[in-house]
Write an enzyme that holds these catalytic residues in place. Structure first.
Site, short mmCIF file in Angstrom:
data_model
loop_
_atom_site.label_atom_id
_atom_site.label_comp_id
_atom_site.label_asym_id
_atom_site.label_seq_id
_atom_site.Cartn_x
_atom_site.Cartn_y
_atom_site.Cartn_z
N CYS A 1 8.17 -5.93 5.91
CA CYS A 1 6.99 -5.51 5.09
C CYS A 1 5.78 -5.30 5.94
O CYS A 1 4.97 -4.05 5.60
CB CYS A 1 6.85 -6.66 4.11
SG CYS A 1 5.07 -6.69 3.31
N CYS B 1 -16.74 -4.23 4.81
CA CYS B 1 -15.32 -4.47 4.84
C CYS B 1 -14.67 -4.07 6.25
O CYS B 1 -13.64 -4.17 6.56
CB CYS B 1 -14.40 -3.71 3.74
SG CYS B 1 -14.66 -2.05 3.72
#
Ligand code: SAH
Length: 401
Positions: free
Chosen positions: A18, A344
Site C-alpha cells: 500500500c 500543509c
C-alpha cells in the site's frame, strides 16, 4: 478492534504494497519528535518551533475512506487501495488509520456483490458496474454516508441492496449512487443520485455545522482539525471588532468558526464548488457577517489593497505550493495587525515566512499539528505580527500604473 502489535508497534499485513503509512515502523512519540526536528530544520534562523500537537490515540483517524473494487486471479471480489504507483488493487480488510465503521461497511458491500450479481468494473475493457465505494463519517454527529461509484446509473435491485446494507449497518444515514462512466483515475463522476436519506451528512466542528456532500472537501482528521482551528483562532486574538480575511477558505470552515468573534469576515477561494458549499454552511449556521468570493486569492487581495480596504486579521491556508508574492505584497499594503498562516507544507511555509519578514511581518514560533499520524505529512500554524504599524510599504497603484 484490538490492534495486532509487534513490540508496541501496530502491524499491517499490506503495508509494503500500500505504501500509505510510511512511518508504521516508528513509535508514535518518536514520529512526533522527528516531525518537530524536520520543521525545526526548515525554520532554523527564522523562528522557534513548538513540540508537535499529537493525538492521544493516533489510529483510525481518517473520516473518509475510499476503496477501489476489483477481482483477484481466482475471481474473488477484492476492495482496497491501489498498490503504490499502479492500478492494481490491494485487498484491505481493515486499515490502521481508517475509520473502523467505514472499513466494516466496505467489507459488507464486498460480501454482497456475489448474491446481487454485481460485477466489478474493469478499467481496460470498461465492462462491469462497481468501481469504488466511498464512506464518510461525521465525527461529532455520527452520521454516515455511503457513496457507490458505478459505471452506470442503474443499480439492479437497488432497493433490496440498500435494505440489506442498512440492515447490516443501521448507522448509515444516507446512500448515494455516483455515476462515473469515464476512463479516468478520478474517483467520482459528476452525477449523484440519492438512493436513501438526504444525500449528504452534517458534521460539527468548533460548534459550527458543516454539510458534507459526496464531493465536498473536508479535513480527514476531525479531532486534530478542531485543535488546529482553535489554536488558529486564539492566535488571531479577536475581540469582536475586527474585519477578517479567510484566504484559501475552502468550504469556509475557519472563517465560519472565526465569525462569532469578529465584526465581519471575507472568505476567498478559487474552487467554485467549495464556495457553493461555503455558502450552504453559512446558511446552516445562520451566519450573517461573512461573505464568500470565488477568486484567485492573490488577485482578490490586490484588488482590496487597491481599493484601500481596512483589514485587521488575515487567515491564510494555501495549498502545498504555498502563497504568492502578489498575495503577500497585498497583505503588506493592507497592513493587518496579524496574519495567521496555516500550512500543509513546512517547506513553503518557511519560504513564505522569510518573505513576510522582508515586508515587515515577523513570526515568533511555528506550532506543528499531527493531522496524519503514521504518514510523513506535517501541518503547521504560525502567527505573524505587523512590525511596522499601519504605514504601508508601497501602494498597489504604484505598481500598476
Ligand atoms: N481553509 C480550508 C481549505 C484549505 S485547502 C480548510 O481548512 O478546510 C487550500 C484551499 O486553497 C483549497 O480549497 C484550494 O481550492 C484553494 N486554492 C488553491 N489555489 C488558490 C488560489 N490561487 N486562490 C484561492 N484559493 C486557492
Amino acid at each position: 478492534m484490538a490492534e495486532q502489535v509487534n513490540g508496541g508497534l501496530p502491524v499491517c499485513p499490506v503495508n509494503k504494497k500500500c505504501g500509505g503509512c510510511q512511518l508504521l515502523g516508528t513509535e508514535y512519540s518518536e514520529q512526533l519528535k522527528n516531525k518537530r526536528k524536520t520543521v525545526a530544520g526548515l525554520m532554523s534562523g527564522i523562528c522557534s518551533v513548538d513540540p508537535v500537537v499529537g493525538m492521544d490515540n493516533p489510529l483510525h483517524y481518517r473520516n473518509k475512506v475510499n476503496a477501489a473494487f476489483d477481482i483477484d486471479r481466482h475471481g474473488k471480489h477484492i476492495s482496497g487501495v491501489y498498490k503504490a504507483g499502479t492500478h492494481e488493487v490491494v485487498n484491505v480488510e481493515s486499515c490502521l488509520i481508517e475509520n473502523e465503521k467505514a472499513d466494516a461497511i466496505i467489507g459488507t458491500i464486498r460480501g454482497m456483490l456475489k448474491s446481487f450479481k454485481i460485477k466489478t468494473y474493469d478499467e481496460d475493457t470498461g465492462y462491469g458496474l462497481i468501481r469504488h465505494v466511498m464512506v464518510r463519517v461525521a465525527h461529532a454527529t455520527g452520521q454516515i454516508m455511503v457513496v457507490l461509484v458505478l459505471s452506470d446509473p442503474i443499480l439492479p435491485a437497488k432497493n433490496n441492496f440498500v435494505k440489506a446494507l442498512r440492515s447490516a449497518h443501521p448507522e448509515i444515514t444516507t446512500v448515494v449512487l455516483n455515476v462515473n462512466n469515464k476512463k479516468t483515475s478520478m474517483v467520482l463522476g459528476n452525477r449523484n443520485i440519492t438512493l436513501y436519506g438526504p444525500g449528504f451528512i452534517t458534521d460539527e466542528l468548533c460548534g459550527k455545522k458543516f454539510r458534507i456532500s459526496p464531493s465536498s472537501f473536508y479535513q480527514v482528521n476531525s479531532e486534530q482539525t478542531e485543535k488546529l482551528y482553535k489554536r488558529a483562532i486564539s492566535l488571531a486574538k479577536l475581540s469582536g471588532k475586527e474585519t477578517v480575511i479567510d484566504a484559501y477558505c475552502g468550504i469556509g470552515t475557519i472563517g465560519l468558526v472565526a465569525s462569532d468573534k469578529a465584526k465581519n469576515v471575507i472568505g476567498v477561494e478559487l474552487n467554485g464548488d467549495a464556495v457553493r458549499d461555503a455558502n450552504t454552511n453559512k446558511k446552516a449556521n445562520n451566519t450573517t457577517n461573512i461573505s464568500f468570493y470565488n477568486a484567485d486569492a492573490g488577485e482578490f487581495m490586490e484588488r482590496l489593497a487597491a481599493e484601500g480596504e481596512h483589514v485587521d486579521v488575515v487567515f491564510m491556508d494555501p495549498p502545498r505550493s504555498g502563497s504568492t508574492e502578489q498575495f503577500m505584497d497585498s497583505v503588506a499594503v493592507l497592513r493587518p495587525d496579524r496574519v495567521v498562516y496555516i500550512s500543509c507544507n513546512p517547506e513553503t511555509l518557511a519560504r513564505d515566512i522569510k518573505y513576510f519578514r522582508t515586508i515587515g511581518y515577523k513570526a515568533k514560533t511555528v506550532t506543528p499539528f499531527d493531522m496524519f499520524p503514521y504518514t510523513e505529512e506535517i501541518e503547521c500554524v504560525a502567527s505573524l505580527t505587523n512590525m511596522m504599524g499601519k504605514k504601508a510599504l508601497a501602494t498597489v497603484d504604484d505598481d500598476e500604473e
